[in-house]
Design a protein around this motif. Structure first.
Motif, short mmCIF file in Angstrom:
data_model
loop_
_atom_site.label_atom_id
_atom_site.label_comp_id
_atom_site.label_asym_id
_atom_site.label_seq_id
_atom_site.Cartn_x
_atom_site.Cartn_y
_atom_site.Cartn_z
N LEU A 102 -3.65 4.14 7.32
CA LEU A 102 -2.90 4.94 6.36
C LEU A 102 -3.30 6.40 6.46
O LEU A 102 -4.45 6.72 6.76
N TYR A 105 -3.03 10.83 2.24
CA TYR A 105 -2.25 10.92 1.00
C TYR A 105 -1.77 9.54 0.56
O TYR A 105 -1.61 9.28 -0.64
N GLN A 106 -1.54 8.64 1.53
CA GLN A 106 -1.10 7.29 1.17
C GLN A 106 -2.21 6.51 0.48
O GLN A 106 -1.96 5.77 -0.48
N THR A 107 -3.44 6.66 0.96
CA THR A 107 -4.57 6.01 0.31
C THR A 107 -4.72 6.51 -1.13
O THR A 107 -4.88 5.72 -2.07
N GLN A 109 -2.45 8.00 -2.97
CA GLN A 109 -1.27 7.64 -3.75
C GLN A 109 -1.40 6.23 -4.31
O GLN A 109 -1.07 5.96 -5.47
N ARG A 110 -1.89 5.29 -3.49
CA ARG A 110 -2.11 3.93 -3.95
C ARG A 110 -3.11 3.88 -5.10
O ARG A 110 -2.91 3.21 -6.12
#
Length: 333
Positions: A102, A105-107, A109-110
């Motif tokens: 990932l 930002y995806q980490t 965001q989760r």
């Protein structure tokens, strides 16, 4: 906000090499005082738990250990470990996450979604007022996670010696207590490179001991004949050291059978009340409790918040409200 570790900004070179062997050979008498201290610490030290109250007598995260989290692809290993990381931060622990599948930002965001307890990408947040609310949540998460969360900014394949160096840097310089590495396949050239796996796991295990940091390594399991089959310790891929070396071995299993049945039958499904996820502790080397060192932990998944609950009717965890309390068992109400 989460802090980032960049290869081009930090000199990891001095953390690439292991300590010289002669520096590690010491007389046993040197550990005399440590033995005495540990005897006292066993009764007074603050324990670090999973986020669910029901697990506090059967599992805790001890410093200087290594935990491998295994699961079939798509069974939620990364989501579970992200939730675990949040609960560690809630208990005042410093965490670094190196997720090579990932983008940073995806980490974040989760984790912000779990922190907020709601789906921040839902339609209700698409308007101007909704976006302002999301901005406020992200600001709140940034403030709350400041000084608790670091992200290693590396996407795709990673060199194993660099990952080891980052782990040592986190422990020695930043005093981080937990490093999450997601996943083993991204740190070794091939799934059949058993020697590479063995060497990397062995070195991570040694690093956890030497630097007193808890290392969490995510690992893929072999698929069974059917995806609904429950997992076994023998399903862990690769070298035997993957299961032999770590202190703790935990399997993550998603109840696909329930999901399929509920899609067809809805609330009339005979599996409707069954747990969504099982965490199976296959090994816990240093467990000192009395209720059993290999629990199977039933969890229910909340699809809006992506939080995992100990019981289907439990309230969501409100992160940030309990970080000043001294008893981490109060995390799950």
């Amino acid at each position: 906000m989460a802090e980032f570790l960049y290869d081009d900004e930090i000199d990891f070179s001095k953390y690439l090499e292991d300590t010289e062997p002669q520096a590690k050979v010491k007389p046993a008498s040197l550990w005399r005082e440590e033995l005495k201290d540990r005897l006292r610490q066993n009764t007074t030290a603050k324990k670090i738990y999973m986020p669910w109250h029901k697990t506090r007598d059967s599992f805790d995260f001890r410093p200087g250990e290594m935990t491998i989290w295994g699961g079939i692809n798509g069974h939620g290993k990364s989501l579970v470990t992200a939730f675990i990381a949040l609960s560690l931060m809630e208990q005042g622990q410093k965490v670094c996450i190196a997720n090579f599948e990932l983008k940073p930002y995806q980490t974040i965001q989760r984790m912000a979604r779990m922190f907020a307890g709601m789906n921040l990408q839902g339609e209700e947040f698409h308007g101007a007022d909704g976006l302002a609310s999301v901005d406020a949540v992200y600001d709140e998460f940034a403030d709350w996670s400041d000084g608790k969360l670091w992200i290693y900014d590396q996407h795709g394949m990673a060199q194993s010696n660099q990952v080891l160096a980052v782990t040592r840097y986190c422990a020695q310089e930043l005093k981080i207590e937990h490093v999450f590495i997601d996943n083993l396949a991204k740190c070794v050239k091939g799934e059949d490179d058993y020697n590479g796996q063995k060497m990397f796991v062995d070195q991570l295990f040694a690093t956890s001991r030497d630097d007193n940091v808890h290392v969490h390594l995510v690992h893929h399991l072999r698929k069974g004949n059917k995806e609904t089959d429950f997992i076994d310790k023998n399903d862990f891929k690769g070298s035997g050291s993957v299961t032999d070396q770590p202190d703790n071995l935990i399997g993550v299993w998603r109840n696909k059978g329930k999901e399929n049945d509920v899609k067809v039958n809805g609330a009339n499904s005979k599996m409707f009340a069954d747990p969504d996820v099982l965490l199976k502790v296959f090994k816990q080397r240093n467990y000192q409790g009395s209720v059993g060192d290999e629990p199977t932990i039933q969890l229910w998944f909340d699809r809006d918040s992506w939080q995992y609950k100990a019981h289907p009717n439990d309230p969501l965890i409100v992160f940030g409200e309990m970080c000043t309390r001294t008893d981490p068992s109060l995390i799950q109400r």
